[in-house]
Design a protein around this motif. Structure first.
Motif, mmCIF file in Angstrom:
data_model
loop_
_atom_site.group_PDB
_atom_site.id
_atom_site.type_symbol
_atom_site.label_atom_id
_atom_site.label_comp_id
_atom_site.label_asym_id
_atom_site.label_seq_id
_atom_site.Cartn_x
_atom_site.Cartn_y
_atom_site.Cartn_z
ATOM 1 N N TYR A 8 0.846 -1.187 0.000
ATOM 2 C CA TYR A 8 0.000 0.000 0.000
ATOM 3 C C TYR A 8 0.882 1.238 0.000
ATOM 4 O O TYR A 8 1.810 1.362 0.799
ATOM 5 N N PRO A 11 -1.392 7.260 -3.151
ATOM 6 C CA PRO A 11 -1.064 7.851 -4.451
ATOM 7 C C PRO A 11 -0.941 9.365 -4.366
ATOM 8 O O PRO A 11 -1.470 9.996 -3.446
ATOM 9 N N ASN A 45 -8.502 1.445 -16.175
ATOM 10 C CA ASN A 45 -7.376 0.866 -15.441
ATOM 11 C C ASN A 45 -6.931 1.779 -14.295
ATOM 12 O O ASN A 45 -6.581 1.307 -13.207
ATOM 13 N N LEU A 46 -6.955 3.100 -14.541
ATOM 14 C CA LEU A 46 -6.614 4.054 -13.485
ATOM 15 C C LEU A 46 -7.633 3.955 -12.346
ATOM 16 O O LEU A 46 -7.258 3.905 -11.160
ATOM 17 N N ARG A 48 -9.492 1.412 -11.516
ATOM 18 C CA ARG A 48 -9.290 0.147 -10.819
ATOM 19 C C ARG A 48 -8.155 0.257 -9.798
ATOM 20 O O ARG A 48 -8.252 -0.255 -8.683
ATOM 21 N N HIS A 49 -7.070 0.909 -10.199
ATOM 22 C CA HIS A 49 -5.932 1.005 -9.295
ATOM 23 C C HIS A 49 -6.256 1.896 -8.092
ATOM 24 O O HIS A 49 -5.935 1.548 -6.948
ATOM 25 N N SER A 52 -8.379 0.067 -5.778
ATOM 26 C CA SER A 52 -7.655 -0.999 -5.084
ATOM 27 C C SER A 52 -6.890 -0.474 -3.880
ATOM 28 O O SER A 52 -6.980 -1.032 -2.779
ATOM 29 N N VAL A 53 -6.132 0.600 -4.064
ATOM 30 C CA VAL A 53 -5.338 1.096 -2.934
ATOM 31 C C VAL A 53 -6.236 1.703 -1.862
ATOM 32 O O VAL A 53 -5.974 1.545 -0.661
ATOM 33 N N ASP A 335 -7.041 -4.734 -8.655
ATOM 34 C CA ASP A 335 -5.665 -4.979 -9.109
ATOM 35 C C ASP A 335 -5.269 -6.444 -8.972
ATOM 36 O O ASP A 335 -4.384 -6.928 -9.692
ATOM 37 N N TYR A 336 -5.909 -7.146 -8.040
ATOM 38 C CA TYR A 336 -5.587 -8.552 -7.806
ATOM 39 C C TYR A 336 -6.736 -9.479 -8.211
ATOM 40 O O TYR A 336 -6.709 -10.676 -7.920
ATOM 41 N N CYS A 374 -15.094 -1.160 -14.961
ATOM 42 C CA CYS A 374 -15.203 -1.751 -13.625
ATOM 43 C C CYS A 374 -16.528 -1.417 -12.954
ATOM 44 O O CYS A 374 -16.942 -2.092 -12.015
#
Length: 567
Positions: A8, A11, A45-46, A48-49, A52-53, A335-336, A374
């Protein structure tokens, strides 16, 4: 990778905003669908990331609210998410106005635009300060609940750890537990009133700033009500009062006879279903998870793969521990490509229902987690609750693995509880509509509304003032959804109705029921709630006869159930 190993790092918010802004400009300037589609994927994709964090930080804070690092990170995200929403709205506007909208609809479905319209109606940069304060207040409520330390007998317990005492077969111990828990809430009444009073006025202000005259319409937009209205919910509530309240009332009257109690019973006595005690899972938490593994291994190849992945990656935290946030939930870490289950085992049948209910959510996410965008991994929330509540019923053939000698007791209790829950959940929804229609009410007036509604939806509750907090019309303050997710709770009632459809199908043909369930699950969030149901051959709970039919079928099963072997 196991959850505890997932890195973790906070960002750079400004960098994320620049990237998102850049993608918005790229979309506006795209000279072909191929170019527009490419930036659509990059933006997804951004998202999703970032999701995730933010989720990793939130879950780790939930697991132990005392850890300062994740407490600070949770505060960061409470402030960051409303800021990001401003730039997400700019992206959404560009997508809505794109000349390639027909191409996007053809490839990714119309639902993304249906929901985008609701998103645009539910946000403006003008309400960012209120959203940030709202997040902080909800976190304050969650932290307050997680901090509870209740002296009882020879120990000190969290709210979750008090549950076995509140369900005890010993009348004196059970009543004492309800009083002890109620006293903790009474001792924190000022904070509970203050937090909710401020939340009510904040939300009312947001609704007025967006031109809705108050919060209710905004609340519906925020909940992605994309296929039904406030009037539809009012009709459903009327059907609950007509068909379900009498059924639940008769169940409680039979319960009073079994217990040798006078009807109506107190909150404490209503919590005990059988004189010998409520059904209890057999074994330890590990035993329950092992039984869950057996259930999912044998149910279908898809569920076997899913549950073993959850175990292998340690994507569940289920023990009730000091400092842990209350309740339970399922979330996702894109992300996973995995969901995560959070819960508080406390030695009651609810532990088993976590393994079935929350894992029902998780299974749907597992089956759809790589969908693009997503936003269509999950459908709207009432549709999500169908996944979980129905999975509980699919576990019935494995009841003995979970409950041993209490298996028969559990089957009766589970179905009865489903019928008894809907009036309560509907009351929560009715209460919130009154609150946001009259935001100027004082805390005392809100408590009075709750107490009045108890008489309408739960006439089996004896309001004699014997138990602090609950019998004074204040018990709604233990329902975290009222604080954190306004208008959410009717979703459970709509979903429970559909789950009872699945229950009836299971009684006739389990394989056929599972086929319908998978037809429902595999759609992810690609359609509205009512469309998902129709596509899977299910009846909408807004159908006038739906609730009546499930009530008749389930109540007949309960009437025919042999309780003679159960003390």
């Amino acid at each position: 990778m196991k959850f505890r190993e997932m890195p973790y790092e906070r960002p750079d918010l400004e960098a994320v905003i620049r990237e998102l802004t850049g993608y918005t400009e790229e979309l506006k300037n795209a000279d072909s669908y191929e170019a527009a589609r490419e930036v659509f994927i990059k933006k997804d994709n951004l998202e999703r990331h970032v999701m995730s964090v933010a989720t990793i930080a939130s879950v780790r804070h939930s697991i132990d609210t005392r850890i300062e690092f994740y407490k600070d990170e949770d505060k960061f995200w409470n402030q960051a998410m409303p800021q990001l929403q401003e730039y997400m709205q700019q992206w959404t506007l560009a997508l809505m106005e794109s000349p390639y909208r027909p191409d996007f609809e053809k490839e990714f479905g119309k639902i993304i635009f249906t929901n985008a319209e609701l998103e645009l109606k539910s946000f403006s940069p003008e309400i960012i300060p209120e959203m940030q304060e709202e997040n902080d207040l909800v976190q304050e409520y969650d932290n307050l609940i997680a901090s509870a330390q209740i002296p009882f007998k020879d120990g000190v317990y969290t709210l979750s750890q008090m549950t076995p005492f509140k369900n005890s077969a010993d009348d004196e111990e059970r009543l004492a537990a309800w009083k002890a828990e109620g006293q903790w809430y009474k001792d924190h009444q000022a904070d509970l009133d203050r937090i909710y009073d401020r939340l009510t006025h904040l939300r009312d202000t947001m609704g007025k700033k967006l031109g809705y005259g108050g919060y209710t319409q905004l609340g519906y937009y925020r909940m992605e009500r994309n296929c039904y209205t406030k009037e539809d919910v009012e009709k459903f509530r009327e059907a609950v009062r007509t068909y379900l309240v009498p059924v639940a009332d008769s169940i409680f009257k039979e319960q009073a006879k079994r217990l040798g109690k006078e009807y109506p019973m107190s909150f404490a006595d209503n919590a005990l279903e059988f004189r010998s005690g409520n059904p209890k899972p057999q074994g330890t938490a590990d035993d329950i998870l092992a039984a869950g593994k057996k259930f999912y291994d044998e149910l279908s190849p898809e569920t076997s793969e899913f549950f073993n992945a959850m175990l292998d990656m340690e994507m569940m935290d289920v023990l009730s521990t000091e400092g842990k946030e209350g309740g339970g939930y399922c979330t996702e870490i894109p992300d996973y490509s995995m969901p995560f289950i959070f819960a508080n085992f406390n030695g009651t049948q609810g532990d088993v229902e976590v393994v079935t209910h929350e894992a029902g959510h998780a299974f749907e996410a597992y089956m759809n987690i790589d969908r693009v965008p997503c936003s269509v991994v999950w459908p709207s929330l009432e549709a999500c609750e169908v996944h979980s509540m129905s999975m509980e019923f699919f576990a019935w053939p494995w009841a003995e693995d979970f409950f041993g000698k209490d298996a028969q007791k559990y089957l009766y209790s589970h179905l009865a509880s489903a019928l008894k829950f809907i009036p309560y959940g509907t009351m929560v929804d009715h209460f919130q509509h009154v609150v946001y229609e009259k935001p100027e009410m004082t805390p005392a007036q809100r408590h009075a509304v709750w107490k009045e509604l108890l008489g309408v939806y739960m006439p089996w509750m004896k309001l004699d003032g014997d138990i602090p907090f609950y019998s004074e019309g204040e018990g709604w303050q233990r329902q975290s959804h009222i604080y954190g997710s306004p208008f959410y709770y009717i979703d459970y009632c709509l979903a429970q109705t559909v789950s009872l459809e699945f229950w009836a199908m299971i009684q006739e043909d389990q394989k056929n029921a599972w086929k319908h369930y998978m037809d429902y699950i595999r759609q992810g969030g690609t359609a509205t709630f009512t469309e998902l149901l129709a596509n899977a051959g299910l009846v909408s709970p807004f159908d006038g006869e739906c609730l009546k039919k499930v009530c008749d079928t389930a109540s007949k099963w309960l009437d025919d159930f042999d309780l003679s072997t159960i003390e």
